[in-house]
Write a protein that holds these residues in place. Structure first.
Motif, short mmCIF file in Angstrom:
data_model
loop_
_atom_site.label_atom_id
_atom_site.label_comp_id
_atom_site.label_asym_id
_atom_site.label_seq_id
_atom_site.Cartn_x
_atom_site.Cartn_y
_atom_site.Cartn_z
N LEU A 51 0.82 -1.22 0.00
CA LEU A 51 0.00 0.00 0.00
C LEU A 51 0.85 1.27 0.00
CD1 LEU A 51 -2.93 -0.42 2.56
CD2 LEU A 51 -3.09 0.60 0.30
N PHE A 52 1.93 1.26 0.78
CA PHE A 52 2.66 2.51 0.99
C PHE A 52 4.04 2.58 0.33
CE2 PHE A 52 -0.52 2.55 4.35
CZ PHE A 52 -1.11 3.77 4.02
N PHE A 53 4.55 1.44 -0.09
CA PHE A 53 5.79 1.42 -0.88
C PHE A 53 5.56 0.52 -2.09
CE2 PHE A 53 7.16 2.30 3.49
CZ PHE A 53 8.03 3.37 3.33
N PRO A 54 4.66 0.94 -3.00
CA PRO A 54 4.23 0.04 -4.07
C PRO A 54 5.36 -0.41 -5.00
CG PRO A 54 3.37 2.26 -4.41
CD PRO A 54 3.98 2.25 -3.04
N HIS A 55 6.46 0.34 -5.05
CA HIS A 55 7.56 -0.06 -5.94
C HIS A 55 8.59 -0.94 -5.25
CE1 HIS A 55 5.81 2.55 -8.84
NE2 HIS A 55 5.93 3.59 -8.04
N PHE A 56 8.41 -1.20 -3.97
CA PHE A 56 9.38 -2.01 -3.23
C PHE A 56 9.08 -3.50 -3.44
CE2 PHE A 56 11.11 -4.20 0.48
CZ PHE A 56 12.41 -3.69 0.49
N ASP A 57 10.08 -4.22 -3.91
CA ASP A 57 9.91 -5.64 -4.22
C ASP A 57 10.45 -6.49 -3.06
OD1 ASP A 57 10.06 -8.25 -5.17
OD2 ASP A 57 10.52 -7.62 -7.22
N ILE A 58 9.55 -6.96 -2.20
CA ILE A 58 9.96 -7.69 -1.00
C ILE A 58 10.74 -8.96 -1.34
CG2 ILE A 58 9.10 -9.02 0.98
CD1 ILE A 58 6.89 -7.06 1.32
N GLU A 59 10.21 -9.75 -2.26
CA GLU A 59 10.87 -11.02 -2.60
C GLU A 59 12.28 -10.77 -3.11
OE1 GLU A 59 9.20 -13.32 -1.38
OE2 GLU A 59 7.34 -12.16 -1.27
N ASN A 60 12.41 -9.75 -3.94
CA ASN A 60 13.72 -9.41 -4.49
C ASN A 60 14.69 -8.98 -3.38
OD1 ASN A 60 15.47 -8.89 -6.78
ND2 ASN A 60 15.29 -6.73 -6.17
N TRP A 61 14.18 -8.23 -2.41
CA TRP A 61 15.03 -7.77 -1.29
C TRP A 61 15.60 -8.97 -0.54
CZ3 TRP A 61 15.68 -8.08 3.95
CH2 TRP A 61 16.53 -7.12 4.53
N TYR A 62 14.76 -9.99 -0.31
CA TYR A 62 15.24 -11.17 0.43
C TYR A 62 16.29 -11.95 -0.36
CZ TYR A 62 12.01 -10.91 4.39
OH TYR A 62 11.37 -10.54 5.53
N GLN A 63 16.26 -11.79 -1.70
CA GLN A 63 17.22 -12.55 -2.51
C GLN A 63 18.55 -11.82 -2.71
OE1 GLN A 63 14.89 -13.62 -5.93
NE2 GLN A 63 13.59 -14.87 -4.61
N GLU A 64 18.57 -10.51 -2.42
CA GLU A 64 19.80 -9.76 -2.62
C GLU A 64 20.90 -10.27 -1.68
OE1 GLU A 64 18.83 -5.70 -1.89
OE2 GLU A 64 17.90 -5.44 -3.84
N GLU A 65 22.11 -10.35 -2.21
CA GLU A 65 23.21 -10.82 -1.36
C GLU A 65 23.64 -9.77 -0.35
OE1 GLU A 65 26.47 -12.65 -3.41
OE2 GLU A 65 25.04 -13.84 -4.58
N GLU A 66 23.64 -8.52 -0.78
CA GLU A 66 24.03 -7.40 0.09
C GLU A 66 22.86 -6.44 0.19
OE1 GLU A 66 26.87 -6.78 1.72
OE2 GLU A 66 27.87 -8.59 1.04
N PRO A 67 21.92 -6.68 1.13
CA PRO A 67 20.77 -5.78 1.21
C PRO A 67 21.20 -4.33 1.47
CG PRO A 67 20.68 -7.47 2.92
CD PRO A 67 21.93 -7.71 2.15
N LYS A 68 20.46 -3.41 0.85
CA LYS A 68 20.80 -1.99 1.00
C LYS A 68 20.01 -1.38 2.15
CE LYS A 68 21.18 -1.71 -3.92
NZ LYS A 68 20.34 -2.92 -4.01
#
Ligand code: RTP
Ligand code: MG
Length: 155
Positions: A136-153
């Motif tokens: 709802l509030f961060f519609p462009h944020f991709d949760i699944e992708n964030w969990y797969q990143e090796e070095e989260p930002k």
């Protein structure tokens, strides 16, 4: 170290209007080992409040809640930590202000909750709620992708 979990948090309008309290809560977030993944300041529209609180639409406090949450800007956060959903709700303390004084006077709500509705902060209660609320509030944020990143930002 255990893997990080994301949660979604809101600092509610009455706190955003009080700079010293806001600063204290921000410090509590960081000293409790949460990392800030995303943040924005935004005032709930009526439509957003109705969607966000749809599970409470038949409760006696619903109108009061929607009126309060649309009364001014809130700060929205995506936070990361181990066990973030549970740990953030623990740091917030119980919903009811009366209860906080017995169970968790040092919690955020224990220190800064003004009433059962104006209780300072929100925290998602499950991974499904995190997905819905971030959507709802961060519609462009991709949760699944964030969990797969090796070095989260972080910010
Ligand atoms: P939240 O969703 O905000 O993290 O809080 P919660 O799980 O501890 O509480 P919940 O039962 O989900 O209620 C959502 C929000 O509704 C307002 N409320 N007012 N008796 C009242 O006036 C009352 N009870 C609940 C609070 O703002 C609560 O955070
Ligand atoms: Mg809730």
């Amino acid at each position: 170290m255990r893997p990080l979990q994301l949660t979604f948090a809101i600092i509610k309008p009455h706190v955003v209007k009080q700079p010293l309290v806001l600063e204290t809560i921000r410090d509590m977030i960081l000293t409790s080992n949460f990392k800030v993944v995303k943040t924005r300041r935004h005032a709930f529209t009526l439509k957003e409040a109705e969607l966000f609180y749809e599970e409470h639409r038949n409760k006696f406090f619903y109108n009061r809640l929607v009126t309060f949450m649309t009364s001014g800007p809130s700060d929205f956060y995506i936070l990361a930590r181990d066990d973030a959903i549970k740990e953030w709700r623990k740091l917030m303390g119980p919903t009811k202000v009366f209860k906080t004084q017995f169970e968790a006077p040092d919690s955020i709500r224990g220190q800064f909750g003004l009433s059962d509705t104006r209780n300072a902060t929100h925290g998602s209660d499950s991974p499904e709620s995190v997905r819905k609320e971030v959507g709802l509030f961060f519609p462009h944020f991709d949760i699944e992708n964030w969990y797969q990143e090796e070095e989260p930002k972080f910010r």
